[in-house]
Design a protein around this motif. Structure first.
Motif, PDB file in Angstrom:
ATOM      1  N   GLY A   1      38.199  57.944  91.601  1.00  0.00           N
ATOM      2  CA  GLY A   1      37.037  57.427  90.303  1.00  0.00           C
ATOM      3  C   GLY A   1      37.871  56.971  89.271  1.00  0.00           C
ATOM      4  O   GLY A   1      37.368  56.564  88.257  1.00  0.00           O
TER       5      GLY A   1
ATOM      6  N   ASP B   1      30.664  53.606  94.182  1.00  0.00           N
ATOM      7  CA  ASP B   1      32.206  53.461  94.459  1.00  0.00           C
ATOM      8  C   ASP B   1      32.787  52.589  95.486  1.00  0.00           C
ATOM      9  O   ASP B   1      33.460  51.680  95.630  1.00  0.00           O
ATOM     10  CB  ASP B   1      32.775  54.604  94.345  1.00  0.00           C
ATOM     11  CG  ASP B   1      33.162  55.170  92.660  1.00  0.00           C
ATOM     12  OD1 ASP B   1      32.890  54.056  91.699  1.00  0.00           O
ATOM     13  OD2 ASP B   1      33.715  56.342  92.545  1.00  0.00           O
TER      14      ASP B   1
ATOM     15  N   HIS C   1      38.136  56.566  97.466  1.00  0.00           N
ATOM     16  CA  HIS C   1      37.378  57.804  96.775  1.00  0.00           C
ATOM     17  C   HIS C   1      37.749  57.955  95.444  1.00  0.00           C
ATOM     18  O   HIS C   1      37.232  58.798  94.856  1.00  0.00           O
ATOM     19  CB  HIS C   1      37.166  58.922  97.795  1.00  0.00           C
ATOM     20  CG  HIS C   1      36.700  58.436  99.217  1.00  0.00           C
ATOM     21  ND1 HIS C   1      35.385  57.879  99.631  1.00  0.00           N
ATOM     22  CD2 HIS C   1      37.571  58.608 100.122  1.00  0.00           C
ATOM     23  CE1 HIS C   1      35.729  57.627 100.844  1.00  0.00           C
ATOM     24  NE2 HIS C   1      36.941  58.074 101.274  1.00  0.00           N
TER      25      HIS C   1
ATOM     26  N   GLN D   1      27.877  53.504  85.682  1.00  0.00           N
ATOM     27  CA  GLN D   1      28.802  52.419  85.648  1.00  0.00           C
ATOM     28  C   GLN D   1      28.292  51.049  85.679  1.00  0.00           C
ATOM     29  O   GLN D   1      28.870  49.938  85.070  1.00  0.00           O
ATOM     30  CB  GLN D   1      29.419  52.491  87.048  1.00  0.00           C
ATOM     31  CG  GLN D   1      30.509  53.540  87.476  1.00  0.00           C
ATOM     32  CD  GLN D   1      31.347  53.232  88.480  1.00  0.00           C
ATOM     33  OE1 GLN D   1      32.140  52.554  88.637  1.00  0.00           O
ATOM     34  NE2 GLN D   1      31.358  54.210  89.304  1.00  0.00           N
TER      35      GLN D   1
ATOM     36  N   ARG E   1      39.821  53.366  88.167  1.00  0.00           N
ATOM     37  CA  ARG E   1      39.891  51.824  88.594  1.00  0.00           C
ATOM     38  C   ARG E   1      40.111  51.006  87.382  1.00  0.00           C
ATOM     39  O   ARG E   1      39.588  51.292  86.325  1.00  0.00           O
ATOM     40  CB  ARG E   1      38.603  51.591  89.317  1.00  0.00           C
ATOM     41  CG  ARG E   1      38.506  52.732  90.351  1.00  0.00           C
ATOM     42  CD  ARG E   1      37.070  52.661  90.978  1.00  0.00           C
ATOM     43  NE  ARG E   1      36.959  53.226  92.262  1.00  0.00           N
ATOM     44  CZ  ARG E   1      36.159  52.986  93.213  1.00  0.00           C
ATOM     45  NH1 ARG E   1      35.661  51.842  93.353  1.00  0.00           N
ATOM     46  NH2 ARG E   1      36.096  53.881  94.393  1.00  0.00           N
TER      47      ARG E   1
END
Length: 248
Positions: free
Chosen positions: A159, A183, A157, A71, A161
């Motif tokens: 993933g 995260d 939690h 990320q 976003r």
């Protein structure tokens, strides 16, 4: 673009060859200006599949840097390309890209700077096949975090976003872990800096090719989440300091 704001979708990829095309085909390119895929040293044909699809920016890690490390590369490149809104989308087709437009509309219209696609709002998680043990763990950890962080999210939690680029510049995401707890740590940073987060209900799918972490790594993740929450609360009480909010 929406309201003149450049939208970039980033996809942190690892062994996503089987699901990448289906995910990519549902991205709303009427509003999305660019796509970045970072391959974290996959052992399958993820990179070749990305090239066949004509993805504009394909970054390749020569060694596996972990989910969080992946990320970081994605966000660095998105900011370098001048993104105003950055959407993080898993290429495993667990989350629907069709929600990108409403998520970005909220940010582009100045309502909230961060959007989360929640599997818990509505009945998306269990309906989509989330294992019962994962659902129970999600609810328990979320309750604990809401108490410790003083927030009311339905889950921490997911993933899926979307961020205003201003948020990514304000937080120090490079101080976060290179592992899955990244995260959680970035959400804690976001709250630490006073940003608000909005959630949208998001259907989800659990199937063989969708990414998932095993019991051992899930346990490590749970301890990391709990530790992040404790550190956040103790830092707010000025009992300790953390590198996660250094300079804030």
């Amino acid at each position: 673009m929406i309201n003149g704001q450049k939208i970039i979708v980033v996809m942190p990829a690892y062994n996503a060859e089987q699901t990448l095309e289906k995910t990519y085909s549902e991205i709303p390119f009427g509003i999305v200006d660019d796509v970045i895929l970072t391959d974290d040293c996959s052992r399958d044909g993820t990179v070749e599949a990305a090239r066949r699809l004509g993805i504009g920016h394909i970054l390749i890690h020569e060694r596996n840097r972990g989910y969080g490390g992946n990320q970081k590369t994605c966000y660095d490149k998105a900011l370098e390309l001048g993104a105003d809104i950055v959407v993080m989308l898993h290429p495993d087709y667990q989350y629907t890209p069709k929600l990108i437009e409403p998520m970005c509309c909220v940010i582009a219209n100045g309502l909230y700077p961060v959007m989360l696609g929640s599997r818990i709002l509505g009945k998306g998680a269990r309906k989509g096949g989330m294992p019962c043990v994962k659902y129970v763990a999600n609810r328990g950890l979320t309750l604990f975090q809401n108490i410790m962080l003083g927030q009311k999210l339905s889950e921490y939690h997911t993933g899926f976003r979307a961020f205003s680029a201003d948020v990514l510049r304000a937080v120090d995401y490079h101080a976060c872990s290179d592992d899955f707890v990244f995260d959680n740590q970035i959400l804690a940073q976001i709250f630490w800096h006073g940003f608000e987060i909005c959630e949208i209900t998001c259907p989800t799918k659990y199937f063989d090719d969708a990414s998932s972490i095993d019991l051992r790594r899930s346990t490590v993740y749970a301890f990391g989440v709990s530790s992040t929450s404790f550190v956040y609360r103790l830092s707010k009480w000025k009992i300790m300091k953390s590198r996660l909010w250094k300079g804030s």
